[in-house]
Design an enzyme around this catalytic site. Structure first.
Site, mmCIF file in Angstrom:
data_model
loop_
_atom_site.group_PDB
_atom_site.id
_atom_site.type_symbol
_atom_site.label_atom_id
_atom_site.label_comp_id
_atom_site.label_asym_id
_atom_site.label_seq_id
_atom_site.Cartn_x
_atom_site.Cartn_y
_atom_site.Cartn_z
ATOM 1 N N PRO A 92 -16.456 -13.339 -6.133
ATOM 2 C CG PRO A 92 -17.302 -11.239 -6.597
ATOM 3 C CD PRO A 92 -16.842 -12.094 -5.466
ATOM 4 C CG ASN A 93 -16.591 -12.624 -11.834
ATOM 5 O OD1 ASN A 93 -17.486 -13.187 -12.464
ATOM 6 N ND2 ASN A 93 -16.702 -11.390 -11.392
ATOM 7 N NE ARG A 149 -11.833 -12.885 -13.406
ATOM 8 C CZ ARG A 149 -11.835 -12.204 -12.255
ATOM 9 N NH1 ARG A 149 -11.719 -12.852 -11.089
ATOM 10 N NH2 ARG A 149 -11.952 -10.914 -12.260
ATOM 11 C CE1 TYR A 183 -7.285 -11.380 -11.245
ATOM 12 C CE2 TYR A 183 -8.521 -11.330 -13.315
ATOM 13 C CZ TYR A 183 -8.177 -10.754 -12.103
ATOM 14 O OH TYR A 183 -8.723 -9.543 -11.753
ATOM 15 C CG ASN A 200 -9.056 -12.963 -4.110
ATOM 16 O OD1 ASN A 200 -9.590 -11.858 -4.182
ATOM 17 N ND2 ASN A 200 -8.309 -13.463 -5.076
ATOM 18 C CB ALA A 242 -15.439 -7.353 -7.966
ATOM 19 C CG HIS A 263 -11.852 -3.237 -5.534
ATOM 20 N ND1 HIS A 263 -10.622 -3.217 -4.922
ATOM 21 C CD2 HIS A 263 -11.773 -4.213 -6.495
ATOM 22 C CE1 HIS A 263 -9.826 -4.115 -5.506
ATOM 23 N NE2 HIS A 263 -10.509 -4.730 -6.460
ATOM 24 C CG ASP A 311 -19.585 -3.540 8.801
ATOM 25 O OD1 ASP A 311 -18.509 -2.958 9.067
ATOM 26 O OD2 ASP A 311 -20.635 -2.930 8.519
ATOM 27 C CD GLU A 354 -6.953 -7.003 0.987
ATOM 28 O OE1 GLU A 354 -6.374 -6.408 1.919
ATOM 29 O OE2 GLU A 354 -7.445 -6.415 0.003
ATOM 30 C CG HIS A 404 -6.216 -8.807 -3.878
ATOM 31 N ND1 HIS A 404 -7.563 -8.909 -4.125
ATOM 32 C CD2 HIS A 404 -6.085 -8.072 -2.750
ATOM 33 C CE1 HIS A 404 -8.216 -8.248 -3.192
ATOM 34 N NE2 HIS A 404 -7.348 -7.732 -2.339
ATOM 35 C CB ILE A 405 -4.640 -13.929 -8.236
ATOM 36 C CG1 ILE A 405 -5.336 -15.036 -7.423
ATOM 37 C CG2 ILE A 405 -3.803 -14.510 -9.369
ATOM 38 C CD1 ILE A 405 -6.478 -15.732 -8.161
ATOM 39 C CB SER A 406 -3.834 -9.343 -10.306
ATOM 40 O OG SER A 406 -4.835 -8.597 -9.627
ATOM 41 N NE ARG A 409 -5.674 -5.705 -12.625
ATOM 42 C CZ ARG A 409 -6.665 -6.602 -12.514
ATOM 43 N NH1 ARG A 409 -6.693 -7.434 -11.475
ATOM 44 N NH2 ARG A 409 -7.606 -6.651 -13.438
HETATM 45 C C1 DQA Z 1 -8.589 -9.923 -7.544
HETATM 46 C C2 DQA Z 1 -8.412 -8.452 -7.919
HETATM 47 C C3 DQA Z 1 -9.766 -7.750 -7.980
HETATM 48 O O1 DQA Z 1 -9.586 -6.387 -8.318
HETATM 49 C C4 DQA Z 1 -10.648 -8.392 -9.029
HETATM 50 O O2 DQA Z 1 -11.920 -7.795 -9.028
HETATM 51 C C5 DQA Z 1 -10.739 -9.873 -8.878
HETATM 52 C C6 DQA Z 1 -9.562 -10.629 -8.474
HETATM 53 C C7 DQA Z 1 -7.249 -10.692 -7.587
HETATM 54 O O3 DQA Z 1 -7.222 -11.808 -7.061
HETATM 55 O O4 DQA Z 1 -6.270 -10.204 -8.142
HETATM 56 O O5 DQA Z 1 -11.763 -10.473 -9.187
HETATM 57 O O6 DQA Z 1 -9.076 -9.974 -6.223
#
Ligand code: DQA
Length: 143
Positions: A9-10, A17, A22, A73, A76, A79, A86, A97, A99-101, A106
């Site tokens: 998502p997002n 965003r 990001y 990725n 959200a 978490h 599963d 896995e 994550h961009i950040s 954080r």
């Molecule tokens: C994210 C980090 C997550 O905590 C956040 O909810 C995202 C992006 C990242 O790519 O850094 O939407 O997965």
């Protein structure tokens, strides 16, 4: 080799965003970067993005028998989602896995990753390059 790249998502809002976290590049830019890299590496890649947990579960399940590995990725849902954990365990495909950040620097709630226990590797804080590192890890794992 066929790799499925899933974004949660997002991440379709990349470039809009929180650009301080990001970056200014868009989801389309990310797709282009990944497609170019896959072509250079001589592998097949499918890109999938959804804002819906069930759609992400469906896509992971559909990868069974059709892909050799997954880059994900979960955004959200990293978490919160036992269902995505599963699903990855169900298909048993090597999964990385991303994550961009740098989630580890954080908020406290970003320190939990349900999916991590089912992944061969986790890459954080490298921006879009993390996805390329994840592809490399799957290629190396498949050797
Ligand atoms: C994210 C980090 C997550 O905590 C956040 O909810 C995202 C992006 C990242 O790519 O850094 O939407 O997965």
């Amino acid at each position: 080799m066929k790799i499925l790249v899933i974004n949660g998502p997002n991440l379709n809002m990349l470039g809009i965003r929180e650009p301080d976290i990001y970056g200014k590049n868009t989801y389309a830019d990310l797709c282009e970067l990944i497609r170019d890299y896959a072509a250079k590496k001589g592998i097949e890649v499918k890109l999938f993005q959804s804002n819906h947990e069930g759609a992400l579960v469906d896509e992971i399940q559909a990868a069974y028998g059709n892909f050799d590995g997954i880059v994900i990725n979960p955004a959200a849902y990293t978490h919160t989602s036992v269902a995505i954990l599963d699903a990855v365990k169900s298909v048993g495909l090597p999964t990385v896995e991303v994550h961009i950040s740098a989630v580890e620097t954080r908020e406290d709630f970003r320190q939990v990753s349900y999916i991590r226990q089912a992944c061969i590797k986790t890459i954080t804080g490298l921006g879009f390059d993390g996805y390329l590192g994840a592809i490399d890890a799957l290629i190396e794992n498949g050797k």
